[in-house]
Design a protein around this motif. Structure first.
Motif, PDB file in Angstrom:
ATOM      1  N   VAL A  86      44.146  92.846  52.936  1.00 21.50           N
ATOM      2  CA  VAL A  86      44.041  92.261  54.263  1.00 21.50           C
ATOM      3  C   VAL A  86      42.829  92.769  55.008  1.00 21.50           C
ATOM      4  O   VAL A  86      42.116  92.004  55.653  1.00 21.50           O
ATOM      5  CB  VAL A  86      45.332  92.565  55.058  1.00 21.50           C
ATOM      6  N   THR A  87      42.557  94.093  54.952  1.00 24.03           N
ATOM      7  CA  THR A  87      41.549  94.668  55.819  1.00 24.03           C
ATOM      8  C   THR A  87      40.265  95.043  55.115  1.00 24.03           C
ATOM      9  O   THR A  87      39.232  95.159  55.765  1.00 24.03           O
ATOM     10  CB  THR A  87      42.094  95.939  56.501  1.00 24.03           C
ATOM     11  N   GLY A  88      40.274  95.262  53.822  1.00 23.08           N
ATOM     12  CA  GLY A  88      39.051  95.740  53.220  1.00 23.08           C
ATOM     13  C   GLY A  88      38.691  95.085  51.921  1.00 23.08           C
ATOM     14  O   GLY A  88      37.624  95.334  51.380  1.00 23.08           O
ATOM     15  N   MET A 138      38.736  95.817  40.000  1.00 24.89           N
ATOM     16  CA  MET A 138      39.551  96.751  40.782  1.00 24.89           C
ATOM     17  C   MET A 138      40.189  96.031  41.961  1.00 24.89           C
ATOM     18  O   MET A 138      39.474  95.473  42.810  1.00 24.89           O
ATOM     19  CB  MET A 138      38.683  97.902  41.294  1.00 24.89           C
ATOM     20  N   PRO A 139      41.525  96.010  42.071  1.00 26.87           N
ATOM     21  CA  PRO A 139      42.175  95.368  43.207  1.00 26.87           C
ATOM     22  C   PRO A 139      41.813  96.068  44.511  1.00 26.87           C
ATOM     23  O   PRO A 139      41.688  97.285  44.569  1.00 26.87           O
ATOM     24  CB  PRO A 139      43.670  95.532  42.904  1.00 26.87           C
ATOM     25  N   GLY A 140      41.623  95.281  45.562  1.00 25.26           N
ATOM     26  CA  GLY A 140      41.340  95.870  46.860  1.00 25.26           C
ATOM     27  C   GLY A 140      39.928  96.390  47.027  1.00 25.26           C
ATOM     28  O   GLY A 140      39.636  97.093  47.998  1.00 25.26           O
ATOM     29  N   ARG A 141      39.041  96.063  46.094  1.00 25.46           N
ATOM     30  CA  ARG A 141      37.653  96.532  46.203  1.00 25.46           C
ATOM     31  C   ARG A 141      37.006  95.979  47.473  1.00 25.46           C
ATOM     32  O   ARG A 141      37.192  94.833  47.848  1.00 25.46           O
ATOM     33  CB  ARG A 141      36.850  96.070  44.991  1.00 25.46           C
ATOM     34  N   THR A 142      36.206  96.818  48.152  1.00 24.47           N
ATOM     35  CA  THR A 142      35.469  96.375  49.319  1.00 24.47           C
ATOM     36  C   THR A 142      34.086  95.900  48.889  1.00 24.47           C
ATOM     37  O   THR A 142      33.630  96.146  47.765  1.00 24.47           O
ATOM     38  CB  THR A 142      35.313  97.507  50.337  1.00 24.47           C
TER      39      THR A 142
END
Length: 210
Positions: A86-88, A138-142
């Motif tokens: 959601v955020t990054g 990678m899950p959630g990578r920014t």
């Protein structure tokens, strides 16, 4: 004094239960109270019911503690992954290929929705790099993490990758409106990345070591 009838007794009992000392507790408080009471009973058994009962009670308490720790750890990891999306994170919940992200970006650009077009074009870049095994999936990578990892395999484009990540963050989190120029820069980087060969692994490792 005249005897109290059944209905009057029921009424008085209901009134008594509604008084503050008997107010109904919430479900979490009730569960916590019963859990604490259960653990307390087990602890009493461990201390006062002989060696066999104590061993059994100790094993049960240990199992409960381990299970509670595992549950908390699982919930924290789940919240972390969700927060990353959601955020990054770069992607939403739906998994798309690089080509699907590119088509979405072109459609959004055609509609003049430049901020969303920039987001989709960087997602196309990220997915393309993953599909070519130049970065890990990678899950959630920014965006910043993507640029840093991709720069190891594509050092000649490191500065442009960093600028692309900054552009993504600006329109996604910084409230900066996207522009045709910013989208054109992102699309140009995407085209160059698809035509660029990564540096040999030994060279990349040597560069990192130096």
């Amino acid at each position: 004094m005249s005897p109290i009838g059944r209905e009057e007794a029921a009424r008085r009992a209901a009134e008594e239960l509604l008084k503050s000392p008997y107010e109904r507790e919430s479900l979490p408080d009730m569960l916590l109270r019963r859990f604490n009471q259960f653990v307390g009973d087990l602890a009493d058994a461990a201390l006062g019911n002989g060696p066999v009962g104590g061993i059994i009670a100790s094993v049960v308490i240990l199992a409960l503690v381990v299970a509670a720790a595992a549950l908390v750890s699982w919930q924290l990891r789940r919240m972390s992954r969700r927060r990353g999306l959601v955020t990054g994170g770069l992607y939403g919940e739906r998994v798309r290929t690089a080509d699907e992200h590119r088509r979405a970006a072109e459609r959004l650009a055609g509609e003049g929705r430049w901020s969303e077009a920039i987001q989709e074009r960087l997602r196309a870049i990220a997915r393309d790099l993953e599909e070519r095994a130049l970065v890990d999936g990678m899950p959630g990578r920014t965006a910043d993490e993507l640029a840093a990892e991709a720069a190891a395999a594509l050092p000649d484009l490191a500065r442009e990758l960093t600028a692309a990540a900054r552009s993504f963050d600006d329109v996604t989190y910084g409230g900066v409106p996207g522009t045709p120029e910013a989208y054109a820069t992102m699309a140009g980087l995407d085209d160059r990345l698809r035509q660029t060969r990564p540096v040999p692994l030994a060279v990349a490792v040597a560069g990192e070591a130096s």
